[in-house]
Design a protein around this motif. Structure first.
Motif, PDB file in Angstrom:
ATOM      1  N   THR A 288      -4.371  -0.543   2.589  1.00 60.22           N
ATOM      2  CA  THR A 288      -3.619  -0.640   1.349  1.00 60.22           C
ATOM      3  C   THR A 288      -3.427  -2.111   1.010  1.00 60.22           C
ATOM      4  O   THR A 288      -3.195  -2.940   1.895  1.00 60.22           O
ATOM      5  CB  THR A 288      -2.251   0.051   1.515  1.00 60.22           C
ATOM      6  OG1 THR A 288      -2.470   1.418   1.850  1.00 60.22           O
ATOM      7  CG2 THR A 288      -1.428  -0.038   0.247  1.00 60.22           C
TER       8      THR A 288
ATOM      9  N   TRP B 201       0.169  -1.648  -6.470  1.00 62.03           N
ATOM     10  CA  TRP B 201       0.051  -1.146  -5.100  1.00 62.03           C
ATOM     11  C   TRP B 201      -1.125  -0.187  -5.052  1.00 62.03           C
ATOM     12  O   TRP B 201      -1.141   0.817  -5.768  1.00 62.03           O
ATOM     13  CB  TRP B 201       1.351  -0.445  -4.726  1.00 62.03           C
ATOM     14  CG  TRP B 201       1.577  -0.187  -3.275  1.00 62.03           C
ATOM     15  CD1 TRP B 201       1.902  -1.098  -2.309  1.00 62.03           C
ATOM     16  CD2 TRP B 201       1.546   1.080  -2.614  1.00 62.03           C
ATOM     17  NE1 TRP B 201       2.072  -0.476  -1.091  1.00 62.03           N
ATOM     18  CE2 TRP B 201       1.856   0.869  -1.250  1.00 62.03           C
ATOM     19  CE3 TRP B 201       1.280   2.383  -3.045  1.00 62.03           C
ATOM     20  CZ2 TRP B 201       1.902   1.894  -0.325  1.00 62.03           C
ATOM     21  CZ3 TRP B 201       1.328   3.419  -2.117  1.00 62.03           C
ATOM     22  CH2 TRP B 201       1.639   3.170  -0.773  1.00 62.03           C
TER      23      TRP B 201
ATOM     24  N   PHE C  63       5.359   7.466  -3.995  1.00 60.31           N
ATOM     25  CA  PHE C  63       4.311   7.767  -3.021  1.00 60.31           C
ATOM     26  C   PHE C  63       4.408   9.215  -2.546  1.00 60.31           C
ATOM     27  O   PHE C  63       3.391   9.913  -2.429  1.00 60.31           O
ATOM     28  CB  PHE C  63       4.393   6.805  -1.839  1.00 60.31           C
ATOM     29  CG  PHE C  63       3.307   7.020  -0.823  1.00 60.31           C
ATOM     30  CD1 PHE C  63       1.982   6.811  -1.149  1.00 60.31           C
ATOM     31  CD2 PHE C  63       3.613   7.441   0.464  1.00 60.31           C
ATOM     32  CE1 PHE C  63       0.971   7.009  -0.222  1.00 60.31           C
ATOM     33  CE2 PHE C  63       2.608   7.643   1.403  1.00 60.31           C
ATOM     34  CZ  PHE C  63       1.288   7.426   1.066  1.00 60.31           C
TER      35      PHE C  63
ATOM     36  N   HIS D 262      -3.609   2.219  -2.785  1.00 59.41           N
ATOM     37  CA  HIS D 262      -3.676   2.962  -1.524  1.00 59.41           C
ATOM     38  C   HIS D 262      -4.967   3.783  -1.512  1.00 59.41           C
ATOM     39  O   HIS D 262      -5.021   4.925  -1.984  1.00 59.41           O
ATOM     40  CB  HIS D 262      -2.455   3.880  -1.413  1.00 59.41           C
ATOM     41  CG  HIS D 262      -2.348   4.591  -0.097  1.00 59.41           C
ATOM     42  ND1 HIS D 262      -2.172   3.936   1.101  1.00 59.41           N
ATOM     43  CD2 HIS D 262      -2.392   5.918   0.204  1.00 59.41           C
ATOM     44  CE1 HIS D 262      -2.097   4.820   2.083  1.00 59.41           C
ATOM     45  NE2 HIS D 262      -2.241   6.030   1.569  1.00 59.41           N
TER      46      HIS D 262
ATOM     47  N   GLN E  85       1.547  12.007  -2.998  1.00 58.61           N
ATOM     48  CA  GLN E  85       0.997  12.771  -1.868  1.00 58.61           C
ATOM     49  C   GLN E  85       1.023  14.264  -2.174  1.00 58.61           C
ATOM     50  O   GLN E  85       0.051  14.993  -1.909  1.00 58.61           O
ATOM     51  CB  GLN E  85       1.818  12.492  -0.610  1.00 58.61           C
ATOM     52  CG  GLN E  85       1.500  11.196   0.079  1.00 58.61           C
ATOM     53  CD  GLN E  85       2.310  11.053   1.352  1.00 58.61           C
ATOM     54  OE1 GLN E  85       3.540  11.179   1.349  1.00 58.61           O
ATOM     55  NE2 GLN E  85       1.638  10.790   2.454  1.00 58.61           N
TER      56      GLN E  85
ATOM     57  N   ARG F 133       7.252   2.923  -2.691  1.00 62.87           N
ATOM     58  CA  ARG F 133       6.958   3.267  -1.300  1.00 62.87           C
ATOM     59  C   ARG F 133       7.631   4.565  -0.853  1.00 62.87           C
ATOM     60  O   ARG F 133       7.303   5.088   0.209  1.00 62.87           O
ATOM     61  CB  ARG F 133       7.383   2.130  -0.371  1.00 62.87           C
ATOM     62  CG  ARG F 133       6.490   0.914  -0.488  1.00 62.87           C
ATOM     63  CD  ARG F 133       6.783  -0.061   0.623  1.00 62.87           C
ATOM     64  NE  ARG F 133       5.861  -1.175   0.591  1.00 62.87           N
ATOM     65  CZ  ARG F 133       5.919  -2.195   1.441  1.00 62.87           C
ATOM     66  NH1 ARG F 133       6.847  -2.226   2.375  1.00 62.87           N
ATOM     67  NH2 ARG F 133       5.054  -3.184   1.361  1.00 62.87           N
TER      68      ARG F 133
END
Length: 334
Positions: free
Chosen positions: A278, A290, A324, A292, A328, A320
């Motif tokens: 990342t 960011w 995130f 990933h 997910q 974060r």
């Protein structure tokens, strides 16, 4: 750092409407319904609990799955602060691919011999493009907050050295105008013209504002992240060489303040052991891209640029944790 974006103005200047440029993938009604379910309650959580956060955009598998804008306007431009460094890195990669720069190990003075009299330290002659990109040029600087004024490139070059080039990382805003000047010299054109042709127009970004620093849409910050997630490719075209992108987003040194993570080529890299790590662009106060790769995920945030916002870190906390986790969940849903 607040003055930094002013020096990157040429990178993203005067966009024309991007005719035929690649757009992020459109979402079907079914996808939109699943997106809304995964990010349910996110607007309220940000609005009430994270007042510093002004906007957030989440890209998953090449499309926008979530967007929040505190003022309700997707076209609002935000001060990107040092996120501009990572865009400059892209331009260096493009110039290398075109042969306008010989290599990352090309000495700065090979491009700017007129700067030789400005610094009597013999170690200055050994400073290369790689040293500038990795913040290891060796100039004597102590800037743990990353807020030092960048200044003019000639003044930056004339500063005393505190260590040999390549020996230690030191976050140095003054290296940005040096790199910008080198690109103008190498390309033989204003950086504005070069960036417009090679980076900005292909990404279909909205025209930025340059009043009191560089301002971009949050989605356009995400587009830059998506370009690097896609290893420099956009709409079937290699805008930035894949080899350069991969090196730029891998640790080139251990890094240090103000983010205290490993550092690539003007990108921060998270200290993980994933096959492709990342990585992130970070600007003062919570301006963040960011990226990933394991989830094909890009998150961009814009926040109030202030001492208080920097201290609270609400934007980084948001991406974060809540963002995130929602991404997910959405990634796992067919």
């Amino acid at each position: 750092m607040k003055r930094l974006a002013r020096l990157i103005i040429p990178m993203l200047a005067l966009l024309a409407p991007a005719l035929g440029a690649a757009q992020l993938r459109d979402s079907s009604p079914a996808e939109q319904a699943l997106d809304a379910e995964a990010f349910q309650g996110m607007d309220q959580a940000i609005s009430v609990r994270l007042p510093d956060v002004q906007a957030a955009v989440v890209l998953l598998k090449g499309r926008v799955v979530y967007a929040y804008h505190r003022d309700g306007r997707a076209d609002t431009l935000h001060d990107v602060q040092s996120v501009a460094k990572s865009a400059l890195s892209a331009l260096v990669g493009i110039a290398l691919a075109q042969g306008r720069l010989a290599s990352l190990d090309q000495p700065v003075l090979a491009l700017m011999p007129e700067w030789a009299p400005l610094n009597a330290d013999p170690r200055a002659a050994a400073i290369t493009l790689r040293h500038l990109l990795t913040m290891t040029a060796g100039f004597a600087i102590d800037d743990p907050t990353g807020t030092a004024a960048p200044g003019r490139p000639q003044d930056a070059w004339a500063r005393p050295l505190g260590s040999a080039p390549g020996q230690r990382f030191a976050y140095d805003n003054a290296l940005v105008p040096v790199l910008a000047a080198l690109l103008e010299k190498a390309t033989g054109m204003p950086l504005a013209d070069y960036a417009r042709r090679e980076l900005v127009t292909p990404l279909a970004m909205q025209e930025p504002s340059y009043r009191r620093g560089l301002h971009l849409r949050t989605e356009d910050m995400a587009r830059l992240g998506q370009l690097f997630l896609q290893k420099g490719a956009w709409d079937g075209r290699a805008l930035v060489p894949e080899s350069y992108v991969m090196a730029a987003t891998q640790p080139q040194n251990a890094g240090g303040p103000p983010v205290s993570m490993p550092y690539g080529y003007l990108w921060w890299v998270l200290p993980t052991e994933a096959p492709r790590r990342t990585f992130m662009a970070s600007g003062y106060g919570g301006q963040t891209i960011w990226v990933h790769p394991p989830l094909d995920l890009v998150i961009a945030t814009s926040a109030t640029a202030s001492v208080e916002s920097q201290r609270r870190g609400q934007a980084v906390q948001l991406l974060r944790t809540r963002l995130f986790a929602a991404a997910q969940k959405r990634y796992a849903t067919p």
